[in-house]
Design a protein around this motif. Structure first.
Motif, short mmCIF file in Angstrom:
data_model
loop_
_atom_site.label_atom_id
_atom_site.label_comp_id
_atom_site.label_asym_id
_atom_site.label_seq_id
_atom_site.Cartn_x
_atom_site.Cartn_y
_atom_site.Cartn_z
N SER A 223 0.68 -1.25 0.02
CA SER A 223 -0.05 -0.14 -0.09
C SER A 223 0.98 1.18 0.02
CB SER A 223 -0.79 0.02 1.16
OG SER A 223 -1.90 -1.05 0.93
N PHE A 224 0.38 2.29 -0.82
CA PHE A 224 1.15 3.54 -0.74
C PHE A 224 0.26 4.59 -0.46
CE2 PHE A 224 2.98 0.55 -3.66
CZ PHE A 224 4.51 0.76 -3.60
N ASP A 225 0.64 5.64 0.38
CA ASP A 225 0.02 6.67 0.79
C ASP A 225 1.10 7.87 0.85
OD1 ASP A 225 -1.85 8.38 1.51
OD2 ASP A 225 -2.37 7.02 3.29
N ALA A 371 7.97 1.62 5.27
CA ALA A 371 8.98 2.70 4.73
C ALA A 371 8.68 3.81 4.46
CB ALA A 371 9.57 1.79 3.44
N ILE A 372 9.29 4.76 4.95
CA ILE A 372 9.17 6.23 4.65
C ILE A 372 9.93 7.06 3.83
CG2 ILE A 372 8.48 8.62 5.76
CD1 ILE A 372 7.87 7.11 8.31
N HIS A 398 1.99 -7.04 5.42
CA HIS A 398 1.52 -6.21 4.48
C HIS A 398 2.47 -5.13 4.51
CE1 HIS A 398 -2.11 -4.09 2.55
NE2 HIS A 398 -1.16 -3.24 2.40
N CYS A 399 3.07 -4.41 3.36
CA CYS A 399 4.06 -3.48 3.44
C CYS A 399 3.31 -2.06 3.07
CB CYS A 399 5.04 -3.87 2.15
SG CYS A 399 6.17 -5.15 2.77
N PHE A 400 3.87 -1.10 3.97
CA PHE A 400 3.32 0.05 3.73
C PHE A 400 4.49 1.12 3.40
CE2 PHE A 400 0.37 -2.12 6.55
CZ PHE A 400 -0.82 -1.87 5.95
N TYR A 401 4.13 2.17 2.37
CA TYR A 401 4.93 2.95 1.88
C TYR A 401 4.39 4.58 2.09
CZ TYR A 401 7.04 -1.28 0.07
OH TYR A 401 7.58 -2.50 0.10
#
Length: 441
Positions: A223-225, A371-372, A398-401
């Motif tokens: 997911s990307f935000d 990750a930021i 679940h990977c978040f960016y």
């Protein structure tokens, strides 16, 4: 091949630091056979002790055979231009490796897309490496095409020039690339697109093995935000001034401006939106800590391991300073830093890294699922490779960016371009004009 008695030596050329990981992490994990590894050291063979270690590694053990593994970084084998170029020390070592092999040498280029520029020093060196001597040559890359089909020429020329069947890059360009004149430069052309793709693909297909991560691994979703912050008055003023300089250059037809200049100006805008500027003496002046503080706040809220990507030393320094006041973090400089970071556990635990150095080939960052991006470079390679540091291997979560972007800047447009697989750093001037104009809308 080693167990079948076909080879006794492996040479791997990889990006700096990644070449160490082959011997220090991956062979111990995967090689279920006798082997001995030697890594090209920082500073070269600068001591008698290092030369003695190399001499021991060069020996072929006959009674109890073991695979000899030698790894080098791309920079160590660069051959400069000129009629009589100075051959680097690492290349002379490689000649000794070939001379001491009894059964055969396997040569692998890891992250082979690093030689997509056929004329670069490290490209010339790798194209020369093992030609006519190596029993096997292989290229490894997850991103073989970043700018266009012309990226493939040097990579397949390394494996075997006969695969593509063109004597030079220029004959390859004539057959497989559409070109256009470069304004103001006599006889100069630029590549604008591919041609005869079906012929090129049919030629390389028998020599290409492609495996997607989804086919080999049960990978979790991504997911990307965005993490949005506001500009300070000082930032807004500096941003508007820099933006006006760039727009004047792009719009005035009589002014000489190149794609390289536009990229440099875009980078300055990106630095301003991150909160700082360089003066003429390369001194750093901070205009706002809004983005840095917002990143630190999000790390505190998450209270878990996080990878923070930042492309400039001043930005990494400042984030490190702010985090130090809140419990600290680990700064990536070498592979052991990843182990030190993992040892700190699953609580609030950030690691800071530059995507140009820590984003390629480094294993172990999948310890985090968040990750930021404090900022992005304009390189698609840096973006794709850094994403793969967390979304890889044994990652189960679940990977978040999160992309930290500044309102009123072009940050959002740049991120959208990278997500659409556009390499901004490789754009021509005309494409950059379109990109800049589009970002104003």
């Amino acid at each position: 091949m080693f167990l079948d008695g076909e080879i006794d030596t492996l040479i791997v050329v990889a990006p700096n630091r990644v070449h160490r990981q082959w011997v220090e992490k991956q062979f111990p994990l995967w090689a279920d056979f006798p082997w001995h590894g030697w890594v090209w050291p920082n500073g070269g063979l600068s001591s008698e002790r290092r030369r003695q270690v190399l001499d021991a590694a060069l020996q072929v053990r006959v009674i109890r055979p073991r695979l000899r593994v030698f790894t080098f970084n791309f920079e160590s084998i660069r051959i400069p231009k000129g009629r009589y170029p100075k051959i680097p020390e690492a290349f002379r070592v490689i000649e000794r490796i070939f001379a001491t092999s009894k059964l055969g040498v396997y040569v692998a280029g890891d992250e082979l897309h690093r030689i997509k520029d056929h004329a670069a020093a490290q490209s010339r060196a790798l194209l020369r490496l093992g030609r006519g001597k190596a029993k096997v040559r292989r290229g490894l890359s997850g991103t073989p095409i970043l700018q266009g089909m012309h990226d493939l020429y040097a990579q397949y020329a390394f494996v075997d020039p006969a695969i593509i069947g063109e004597e030079s890059f220029f004959s390859f360009r004539t057959r497989f690339c559409r070109t256009a004149p470069v304004p103001g430069r006599q006889n100069a052309v630029r590549i604008v697109g591919p041609r005869n793709e079906d012929i090129l693909m049919s030629r390389i297909a028998p020599f290409t093995s492609r495996v997607l991560a989804a086919e080999a691994l049960d990978m979790p979703p991504q997911s990307f935000d965005f993490l949005e912050v506001d500009m300070s008055p000082a930032q807004a003023k500096a941003y508007a001034t820099m933006q006006e300089i760039m727009m004047v250059g792009l719009q005035e037809t009589g002014q000489v401006i190149s794609a390289k200049i536009v990229i440099a100006q875009l980078q300055k805008l990106h630095q301003i939106s991150s909160g700082f500027v360089f003066d003429e003496d390369r001194q750093v002046h901070w205009l706002s800590l809004e983005k840095v503080e917002a990143i630190a706040d999000r790390i505190d809220d998450l209270n878990r391991p996080v990878v923070v990507w930042a492309p400039w030393v001043p930005l990494v320094d400042k984030i490190e300073d702010v985090l130090a006041k809140r419990g600290g973090g680990v700064r990536y400089r070498q592979l052991s830093d990843v182990d030190r970071w993992r040892a700190k556990g699953t609580g609030r635990n950030p690691i800071l890294a530059n995507p140009a150095s820590g984003g390629t080939g480094v294993d172990g960052m999948q310890f985090a699922s968040w990750a930021i991006y404090a900022a992005n470079t304009f390189s698609l390679e840096h973006r794709d490779q850094s994403i793969k540091r967390t979304h890889r291997g044994d990652q189960k979560e679940h990977c978040f960016y999160l992309d930290a972007v500044t309102r009123g800047s072009r940050d959002l447009v740049a991120v959208d371009a990278l997500k659409a697989k556009k390499d901004i750093s490789a754009m021509t001037l005309e494409h950059l004009r379109e990109f800049v104009m589009e970002s104003i809308k």
